[in-house]
Design an enzyme around this catalytic site. Sequence first.
Site, PDB file in Angstrom:
ATOM      1  N   LYS A  64       3.849 -19.711   1.869  1.00 19.41           N
ATOM      2  CA  LYS A  64       4.536 -18.984   0.803  1.00 19.41           C
ATOM      3  C   LYS A  64       5.623 -18.084   1.378  1.00 19.41           C
ATOM      4  O   LYS A  64       6.734 -17.988   0.824  1.00 19.41           O
ATOM      5  CB  LYS A  64       3.524 -18.158   0.006  1.00 19.41           C
ATOM      6  CG  LYS A  64       4.132 -17.407  -1.167  1.00 19.41           C
ATOM      7  CD  LYS A  64       3.050 -16.634  -1.912  1.00 19.41           C
ATOM      8  CE  LYS A  64       3.652 -15.846  -3.063  1.00 19.41           C
ATOM      9  NZ  LYS A  64       2.618 -15.040  -3.778  1.00 19.41           N
ATOM     10  N   ASP A  85      -3.873 -11.165   7.259  1.00 24.15           N
ATOM     11  CA  ASP A  85      -4.636 -10.909   6.042  1.00 24.15           C
ATOM     12  C   ASP A  85      -5.237  -9.518   6.184  1.00 24.15           C
ATOM     13  O   ASP A  85      -6.196  -9.314   6.931  1.00 24.15           O
ATOM     14  CB  ASP A  85      -5.734 -11.960   5.867  1.00 24.15           C
ATOM     15  CG  ASP A  85      -6.539 -11.753   4.592  1.00 24.15           C
ATOM     16  OD1 ASP A  85      -6.334 -10.731   3.896  1.00 24.15           O
ATOM     17  OD2 ASP A  85      -7.404 -12.602   4.293  1.00 24.15           O
ATOM     18  N   ASN A 112       4.526  -2.768   4.121  1.00 21.83           N
ATOM     19  CA  ASN A 112       4.948  -3.036   2.754  1.00 21.83           C
ATOM     20  C   ASN A 112       3.867  -3.724   1.918  1.00 21.83           C
ATOM     21  O   ASN A 112       3.814  -3.545   0.705  1.00 21.83           O
ATOM     22  CB  ASN A 112       6.208  -3.910   2.794  1.00 21.83           C
ATOM     23  CG  ASN A 112       6.576  -4.471   1.448  1.00 21.83           C
ATOM     24  OD1 ASN A 112       7.263  -3.845   0.651  1.00 21.83           O
ATOM     25  ND2 ASN A 112       6.116  -5.692   1.181  1.00 21.83           N
ATOM     26  N   SER A 159       3.856   3.778  -0.196  1.00 17.26           N
ATOM     27  CA  SER A 159       2.878   4.411  -1.056  1.00 17.26           C
ATOM     28  C   SER A 159       3.311   4.192  -2.496  1.00 17.26           C
ATOM     29  O   SER A 159       3.873   3.146  -2.823  1.00 17.26           O
ATOM     30  CB  SER A 159       2.754   5.899  -0.706  1.00 17.26           C
ATOM     31  OG  SER A 159       1.805   6.531  -1.543  1.00 17.26           O
ATOM     32  N   TYR A 186      -6.633   2.556  -6.855  1.00 20.91           N
ATOM     33  CA  TYR A 186      -5.249   2.401  -6.408  1.00 20.91           C
ATOM     34  C   TYR A 186      -4.692   3.749  -5.942  1.00 20.91           C
ATOM     35  O   TYR A 186      -4.067   3.852  -4.883  1.00 20.91           O
ATOM     36  CB  TYR A 186      -4.402   1.838  -7.539  1.00 20.91           C
ATOM     37  CG  TYR A 186      -2.947   1.626  -7.171  1.00 20.91           C
ATOM     38  CD1 TYR A 186      -2.577   0.699  -6.200  1.00 20.91           C
ATOM     39  CD2 TYR A 186      -1.935   2.347  -7.807  1.00 20.91           C
ATOM     40  CE1 TYR A 186      -1.255   0.490  -5.870  1.00 20.91           C
ATOM     41  CE2 TYR A 186      -0.603   2.147  -7.486  1.00 20.91           C
ATOM     42  CZ  TYR A 186      -0.267   1.220  -6.508  1.00 20.91           C
ATOM     43  OH  TYR A 186       1.062   1.034  -6.179  1.00 20.91           O
ATOM     44  N   LYS A 190      -3.185   4.792  -2.229  1.00 20.70           N
ATOM     45  CA  LYS A 190      -1.808   5.230  -2.057  1.00 20.70           C
ATOM     46  C   LYS A 190      -1.725   6.644  -1.473  1.00 20.70           C
ATOM     47  O   LYS A 190      -0.806   6.949  -0.706  1.00 20.70           O
ATOM     48  CB  LYS A 190      -1.057   5.151  -3.387  1.00 20.70           C
ATOM     49  CG  LYS A 190      -0.898   3.734  -3.937  1.00 20.70           C
ATOM     50  CD  LYS A 190       0.019   2.875  -3.074  1.00 20.70           C
ATOM     51  CE  LYS A 190      -0.639   1.926  -2.146  1.00 20.70           C
ATOM     52  NZ  LYS A 190       0.301   1.100  -1.369  1.00 20.70           N
TER      53      LYS A 190
END
Length: 325
Positions: A64, A85, A112, A159, A186, A190
Amino acid sequence: MTAAITATKAFGATSTTDEVLEGVNLAGKRVLVTGVSAGLGVETARALAAHGAEVVGAARDLGKAKGATEKAFGKTNGLTLVELDLASFASVRAAADGLVADGRRFDLVICNAGVMATPSGKTADGFETQFGTNHLGHFTFVNRIASLMRPGARLVNLSSAGHQMSDVDLDDPNFERTPYDPWAAYGRSKTANILFAVEFDRRHRERGIRAAAVHPGGIQTELSHHLDDDARRRMTEVVEELARRPGARPFSYKSIPQGAATSVWAAVVGKADEVGGRYCEDCHVAETIDAEGFTFAGVRPYALDPEHAKALWAKSEAMVGERFP
């Protein structure tokens, strides 16, 4: 990291990667970007390569990633792909060990890759998916290749304003005693991305290596593909509530080149002493805002607290079973 910049310019929320890097020559620089199979990672790699950098792109799905990078900027000259991974320490350590064995050094590392608001789940090593992938995977990977970072190098962690949703919970990082909430998870991950940058910067700045965290802005990318109907509805409600607040600036999604601009700004253009150990948004260092609830802009004090960052580092070492200098 130093670069040839023809003039000092003001950048903001609508600036793009090409605008930020105008006049910058990255020839001879070697950079690593994780998550180069879609969206911001592909654009970040493209922009840096277009200005002369040799780019190593890391991705879980190499097929991909190859297709996405070739589509974005043609033949992938100057780009090497490595399998990574982040939800598997075996993969993380293998990727890092391969780079260390290769021995070539880096001027820039941009973390990223990530996941957002996933259903309850575990990584291959038994950690909550978002904390394990977004934080622990990068924490282990970066620390294992830190010896390859040249003096003057920079680390940039992606973040999010989502860090405002929740601080890290060092007593219950895997939601073993509290009900799982995808947005709280989440937010924890972050916040961890910022705290990791704060402590990495403290530990490495004497070597001339600096670290920063960035918020790319609201962007419609594959990051949201995990969201179920309830998660999407909650996100929409937050945005609409913010828009109703007195003095609120209108919310609008950024394009991918606008979203990646803050990453390359913090990596290349922003002054090291200004961005080091800080959180950046819209191509500038963000204001610290001690407020309740979600404000989108700004960074919460707990995400920059140096003692909190040290505690997260120690907890992360214990969780991954490794100590890092």
